[in-house]
Design a protein around this motif. Structure first.
Motif, PDB file in Angstrom:
ATOM      1  N   THR A 579     -15.117   7.027  -9.037  1.00 12.80           N
ATOM      2  CA  THR A 579     -16.730   6.942  -9.741  1.00 12.80           C
ATOM      3  C   THR A 579     -17.628   6.357  -8.994  1.00 12.80           C
ATOM      4  N   LEU A 580     -17.332   5.333  -7.900  1.00 13.64           N
ATOM      5  CA  LEU A 580     -18.128   4.791  -7.129  1.00 13.64           C
ATOM      6  C   LEU A 580     -18.932   6.170  -5.952  1.00 13.64           C
ATOM      7  N   ALA A 581     -19.918   5.684  -5.489  1.00  7.82           N
ATOM      8  CA  ALA A 581     -20.293   6.624  -4.732  1.00  7.82           C
ATOM      9  C   ALA A 581     -19.469   6.324  -3.305  1.00  7.82           C
ATOM     10  N   PRO A 582     -19.476   7.517  -2.525  1.00 11.76           N
ATOM     11  CA  PRO A 582     -18.551   7.301  -1.209  1.00 11.76           C
ATOM     12  C   PRO A 582     -18.925   6.127  -0.267  1.00 11.76           C
ATOM     13  N   LYS A 583     -20.300   5.798  -0.307  1.00 15.82           N
ATOM     14  CA  LYS A 583     -20.554   4.718   0.650  1.00 15.82           C
ATOM     15  C   LYS A 583     -20.035   3.537  -0.033  1.00 15.82           C
ATOM     16  N   ASP A 584     -19.926   3.176  -1.299  1.00 20.21           N
ATOM     17  CA  ASP A 584     -19.298   2.104  -1.889  1.00 20.21           C
ATOM     18  C   ASP A 584     -18.014   1.777  -1.813  1.00 20.21           C
ATOM     19  N   ALA A 585     -17.164   3.197  -1.927  1.00 23.52           N
ATOM     20  CA  ALA A 585     -15.804   3.303  -2.270  1.00 23.52           C
ATOM     21  C   ALA A 585     -14.793   3.626  -0.921  1.00 23.52           C
ATOM     22  N   LEU A 586     -15.354   4.015   0.099  1.00 25.06           N
ATOM     23  CA  LEU A 586     -14.617   4.646   1.297  1.00 25.06           C
ATOM     24  C   LEU A 586     -15.011   3.794   2.478  1.00 25.06           C
ATOM     25  N   PRO A 587     -14.195   3.361   3.179  1.00 25.51           N
ATOM     26  CA  PRO A 587     -12.535   3.510   2.744  1.00 25.51           C
ATOM     27  C   PRO A 587     -12.190   2.343   1.883  1.00 25.51           C
ATOM     28  N   PRO A 588     -11.097   2.322   1.292  1.00 28.98           N
ATOM     29  CA  PRO A 588     -10.736   1.220   0.336  1.00 28.98           C
ATOM     30  C   PRO A 588     -10.687   0.090   0.986  1.00 28.98           C
ATOM     31  N   GLN A 589     -10.949  -1.171   0.338  1.00 27.32           N
ATOM     32  CA  GLN A 589     -11.044  -2.462   0.798  1.00 27.32           C
ATOM     33  C   GLN A 589      -9.238  -2.815   0.921  1.00 27.32           C
ATOM     34  N   TYR A 590      -8.694  -2.228  -0.183  1.00 32.75           N
ATOM     35  CA  TYR A 590      -7.347  -2.877  -0.267  1.00 32.75           C
ATOM     36  C   TYR A 590      -6.395  -1.817  -1.080  1.00 32.75           C
ATOM     37  N   TYR A 591      -5.273  -2.218  -1.155  1.00 31.82           N
ATOM     38  CA  TYR A 591      -4.268  -1.304  -1.885  1.00 31.82           C
ATOM     39  C   TYR A 591      -3.553  -2.370  -2.724  1.00 31.82           C
ATOM     40  N   SER A 592      -3.449  -1.980  -4.106  1.00 28.69           N
ATOM     41  CA  SER A 592      -2.531  -2.610  -5.176  1.00 28.69           C
ATOM     42  C   SER A 592      -1.186  -2.220  -5.217  1.00 28.69           C
ATOM     43  N   LEU A 593      -0.217  -2.983  -4.881  1.00 29.49           N
ATOM     44  CA  LEU A 593       1.224  -2.397  -4.626  1.00 29.49           C
ATOM     45  C   LEU A 593       1.941  -2.827  -6.068  1.00 29.49           C
ATOM     46  N   ALA A 594       2.409  -1.562  -6.437  1.00 28.91           N
ATOM     47  CA  ALA A 594       3.661  -1.990  -7.580  1.00 28.91           C
ATOM     48  C   ALA A 594       4.986  -1.663  -6.996  1.00 28.91           C
ATOM     49  N   LEU A 595       5.857  -2.616  -7.317  1.00 22.70           N
ATOM     50  CA  LEU A 595       7.145  -2.733  -6.686  1.00 22.70           C
ATOM     51  C   LEU A 595       8.202  -2.224  -7.516  1.00 22.70           C
ATOM     52  N   ARG A 596       9.333  -1.847  -6.877  1.00 18.64           N
ATOM     53  CA  ARG A 596      10.519  -1.402  -7.834  1.00 18.64           C
ATOM     54  C   ARG A 596      10.985  -2.524  -8.691  1.00 18.64           C
ATOM     55  N   HIS A 597      11.358  -2.184  -9.720  1.00 19.30           N
ATOM     56  CA  HIS A 597      12.013  -3.255 -10.618  1.00 19.30           C
ATOM     57  C   HIS A 597      13.193  -4.157  -9.928  1.00 19.30           C
ATOM     58  N   GLY A 598      12.994  -5.448  -9.809  1.00 17.72           N
ATOM     59  CA  GLY A 598      13.806  -6.240  -9.283  1.00 17.72           C
ATOM     60  C   GLY A 598      13.873  -6.608  -7.797  1.00 17.72           C
ATOM     61  N   ALA A 599      12.654  -6.009  -7.331  1.00 17.53           N
ATOM     62  CA  ALA A 599      12.537  -6.195  -5.715  1.00 17.53           C
ATOM     63  C   ALA A 599      11.754  -7.724  -5.622  1.00 17.53           C
ATOM     64  N   ASP A 600      12.021  -8.052  -4.389  1.00 13.64           N
ATOM     65  CA  ASP A 600      11.655  -9.570  -4.041  1.00 13.64           C
ATOM     66  C   ASP A 600      10.090  -9.499  -3.469  1.00 13.64           C
ATOM     67  N   PRO A 601       9.238  -9.955  -4.262  1.00 14.43           N
ATOM     68  CA  PRO A 601       7.820  -9.820  -3.627  1.00 14.43           C
ATOM     69  C   PRO A 601       7.670 -10.604  -2.247  1.00 14.43           C
ATOM     70  N   ALA A 602       8.469 -11.695  -2.213  1.00  9.86           N
ATOM     71  CA  ALA A 602       8.273 -12.486  -1.013  1.00  9.86           C
ATOM     72  C   ALA A 602       8.778 -11.645   0.348  1.00  9.86           C
ATOM     73  N   GLY A 603       9.971 -10.945  -0.170  1.00 11.82           N
ATOM     74  CA  GLY A 603      10.577 -10.198   1.064  1.00 11.82           C
ATOM     75  C   GLY A 603       9.831  -8.950   1.451  1.00 11.82           C
TER      76      GLY A 603
END
Length: 760
Positions: A579-603
């Motif tokens: 939805t944002l203009a390319p100058k504001d959106a790219l490249p992405p600042q970060y990635y939000s990660l969804a983990l497998r059920h039961g995965a250890d976030p610290a690991g």
């Protein structure tokens, strides 16, 4: 010795003798009142606007009401010439950097500041010393950020600039500021440096911004002056923060705790008043013969009333004094980390005076009744006579054992005291159930973070790897099931009076899995979901369109849903990245990660950090509010004491009413165990009634009350959880069982007495 002084001496002796005869109940009354007053004082400390840490910091630092973040440094003289602006702080140069601590990397904002603290917008030094031109590598770090990052005065402060160069700085001081909120609610963390130090870390002016503060003559004119300033600077403003945002950010958790304590305190005060009134009435009832004897010896009605009020009121006053002392100690020491300012004298006196008034009224009513006792030494004290109660008839109908039938009859011998006792037990049980609902809500946050917008456990930033490779490297981990690209920008709201956070996360084809409680998730470009705080701020509803300005580019979005948003008081707008203009959106600042059920976030975090990525873990709202669990435990203990006080009163009245019946019951053939069962049944029925009604009422209102507070705090309704059936049943059984065990002690003693208990 005169007659008046002799009578006063007799009064004091009688009061001392009576208090000694019931020490346990006297101590219990003091503890109950002390607990209620402590809760009220702590609640007022957390809720009072003057105790918000922002006010003290803002006043001591002579803070700026508005902070402007611009591309270039504006002319301070032109800004000071604006109508309503009394002074200007800065402009100061600010640049982003990365704090490196072992394998951990944290974003930080380095802000220029002079060696001499300015008159406006100066940080309040808490530890160490301020910037010194003789120590070019010294930095002063904002204290809440230092605590979160584990930084200490004298410790290293290694940062990496945007050009990749590493600089070894050192922490020389910790300071606080009323011009920004606490970390991590207010990000990124801030460190103040000298201009030369900042120039060394970030020599390129194009990769920094200018920060300027405005001190206003009238804080209520903030919106108007911000609008004028943005118009005057003609598109230079990238972001605006005001004193209202900082104040709200600092008070959120405090107010949540304050509301909980206030609810328990006010309702507990009502229950405490009932308990004290019941206890005083019970003493009057069981001492009518003594009172009649005193009146026959020359005591007047006024003296009897005064004596009873002094005796029972003194316990309440002692509880108030102890509660005030404990409340001040808690706010001064236990809440020291929350930078809470001690409660001023006016509300403190109001709480003490109000509680004292409630206690005295609760004591005076039964005392006045006791003063009307006729001066007849042989005044009989017998329970009211009448027909069997419906409960006793039902017990006969179903052929219950005689002990239970007699106990059912005895429970409601005195109907009004019985109902007051049940009501006095119902209120603590209702509050305990509400507390369990709050506990269940926090457990829900912990077990299902996706329901409060935290479907992604980890956030990955490029760090030392190319931005285009960050998402690919994250997805290569076996425990990562999705990586949603995201960018956060600040958008000017309609009217351009302030900025709000706009989160672009996921795409139209692969949206971030928000938990939508109203409406739906976005399906196309130009659609958005928002938190309750943003809907209230913009005065819009689901289905409305709103116009924002991001980096000088207008953006019109249609809000299609409401999500539970724990950040920024719910003042967050979420849109798909495309939805944002390319100058504001790219490249992405970060990635939000969804983990497998039961995965250890610290690991997973450790493995990704080894690949050069910056990884941070989401802070669950339940972790930020974990102190509520401690408060619930403490309040449950106070409420249990309150219920115990009511129970002892009911047991005393029951034994007194049926003292003569004990010999008759034994003569009828009832064993001591059956007599004991009769006495316990009478008290147990009142307990069961009060506990059942209180638990049902608490279960019905707990989720609604939590949702109301969620909506008021900006998170939004839909977070409330009632305690589970198993938890509620276990609590009720525990409460009833504990009450019966307490009632069993005096009943056993009375049932095994060889000489029948007779009126005093």
């Amino acid at each position: 010795m005169s007659g008046a002084s002799a009578i006063n001496t007799a009064e004091r002796r009688w009061i001392r003798a009576d208090l000694r005869a019931r020490r346990a109940q006297a101590v219990l009354t003091v503890l109950v009142v002390a607990g209620i007053v402590t809760a009220l004082i702590t609640a007022a400390t957390l809720l009072e606007d003057g105790t918000n840490p922002w006010r003290g910091l803002f006043t001591r630092g002579n803070g700026a009401h508005v902070w402007l973040h611009t591309r270039d440094a504006p002319d301070p003289a032109a800004l000071k010439a604006l109508d309503g602006v009394t002074d200007v702080a800065g402009p100061y140069r600010s640049a982003p950097a990365t704090l490196v601590q072992g394998g951990k990397k944290t974003p930080v904002a380095l802000q220029e500041m002079s060696a001499v603290l300015p008159s406006v917008g100066r940080p309040v030094l808490r530890e160490g010393r301020w910037l010194d031109p003789g120590d070019a590598n010294g930095v002063v770090v904002e204290r809440s950020f230092a605590r979160a990052a584990g930084l200490r005065t004298g410790g290293p402060f290694t940062v990496i600039g945007l050009n990749g160069a590493t600089h070894g700085l050192r922490v020389i001081g910790l300071a606080e500021s009323g011009d920004q909120g606490f970390y991590p609610e207010w990000t990124p963390g801030v460190a103040w440096t000298l201009a030369a130090t900042l120039e060394q870390v970030e020599p390129a002016l194009g990769r920094s911004e200018s920060v300027t503060g405005l001190r206003l003559a009238d804080p209520d004119d903030t919106s108007l002056i911000v609008q004028r300033t943005i118009t005057k600077l003609a598109g230079q403003v990238q972001r605006v923060s005001t004193w209202r945002e900082v104040q709200a950010s600092m008070e959120l958790d405090n107010r949540l705790l304050g509301v909980l304590l206030a609810l328990f305190g006010v309702a507990g005060l009502v229950a405490a008043a009932l308990a004290i009134a019941n206890a005083t009435g019970a003493r009057v009832l069981t001492q009518r013969r003594d009172i009649a004897t005193l009146k026959s010896l020359g005591f007047t009605r006024r003296q009897v009333v005064r004596m009873l009020v002094v005796e029972h009121g003194t316990l309440g006053m002692a509880g108030i004094a102890a509660g005030v002392l404990i409340g001040r100690l808690i706010t001064a020491y236990a809440l020291a980390d929350t930078v809470v300012v001690p409660l001023s004298s006016a509300p403190l006196l109001a709480i003490a005076f109000g509680t004292a008034l409630v206690v005295l009224v609760a004591v005076w009513l039964p005392a006045w009744r006791g003063g009307r006792t006729p001066p007849l030494p042989a005044a009989p004290v017998t329970p009211p006579r009448g027909h069997l109660s419906r409960m006793a008839r039902l017990a006969l109908l179903v052929r219950l054992p005689p002990a239970l039938v007699l106990g059912a009859r005895d429970a409601f011998t005195r109907r009004l005291p019985a109902l007051l006792t049940a009501f006095g037990l119902a209120i603590p049980m209702m509050l305990i159930t509400i507390g369990l609902g709050v506990w269940a809500t926090l457990d829900g946050f912990k077990a299902h973070p996706e329901q409060v917008g935290q479907a992604a456990v980890l956030t990955v930033r490029p760090g030392s790897v190319p931005a285009t490779d960050a998402g690919r490297r994250a997805l290569a981990d076996a425990d990562v099931v999705a990586a949603y690209p995201g960018t956060e920008v600040d958008a000017l709201v309609p009217g351009q009076t302030r900025t709000v956070r706009t989160r672009a996360l996921g795409t139209v084809t692969d949206p971030y899995p928000y938990s939508v409680v109203e409406g739906r998730l976005y399906r196309d470009r130009g659609e958005a979901v928002a938190g309750q705080g943003l809907l209230d701020l913009l005065h819009v509803r689901i289905g409305d369109r709103t116009r924002l300005t991001i980096g000088g580019t207008p953006l019109i979005v249609r809000i299609v849903g409401r999500v539970l948003e724990p950040e920024q008081d719910g003042e967050v707008l979420s849109v798909p990245l495309d939805t944002l203009a390319p100058k504001d959106a790219l490249p992405p600042q970060y990635y939000s990660l969804a983990l497998r059920h039961g995965a250890d976030p610290a690991g997973v975090r450790a493995r990704l950090q080894e690949q050069g990525l910056e990884v941070s873990q989401a802070v669950n709202p339940a972790d930020r509010l974990s102190v509520i669990r401690v408060i619930i435990v403490a309040l449950v203990a106070v409420l249990a004491l309150l219920g115990l006080a009511n129970l002892l009163t009911a047991s005393a009245v029951g034994l007194r009413d049926h003292a003569r019946d004990l010999a008759v019951l034994k003569a009828m053939g009832l064993t001591p165990r059956q007599v004991m069962g009769t006495l316990v049944t009478g008290t147990g029925l009142l307990v069961a009634l009060g506990v059942g009604v209180g638990a049902a009422a608490g279960a019905l209102v707990s989720s609604g009350l939590i949702d109301l507070q969620g909506a008021a705090s900006g998170i939004g309704a839909g977070i409330g959880r009632a305690p589970g059936p198993a938890t509620l049943l276990l609590t009720m059984v525990t409460a009833i069982g504990a009450s019966l065990l307490v009632a069993l002690i005096p009943a056993r003693k009375a049932a095994r007495a060889r000489v029948p208990v007779t009126p005093r």
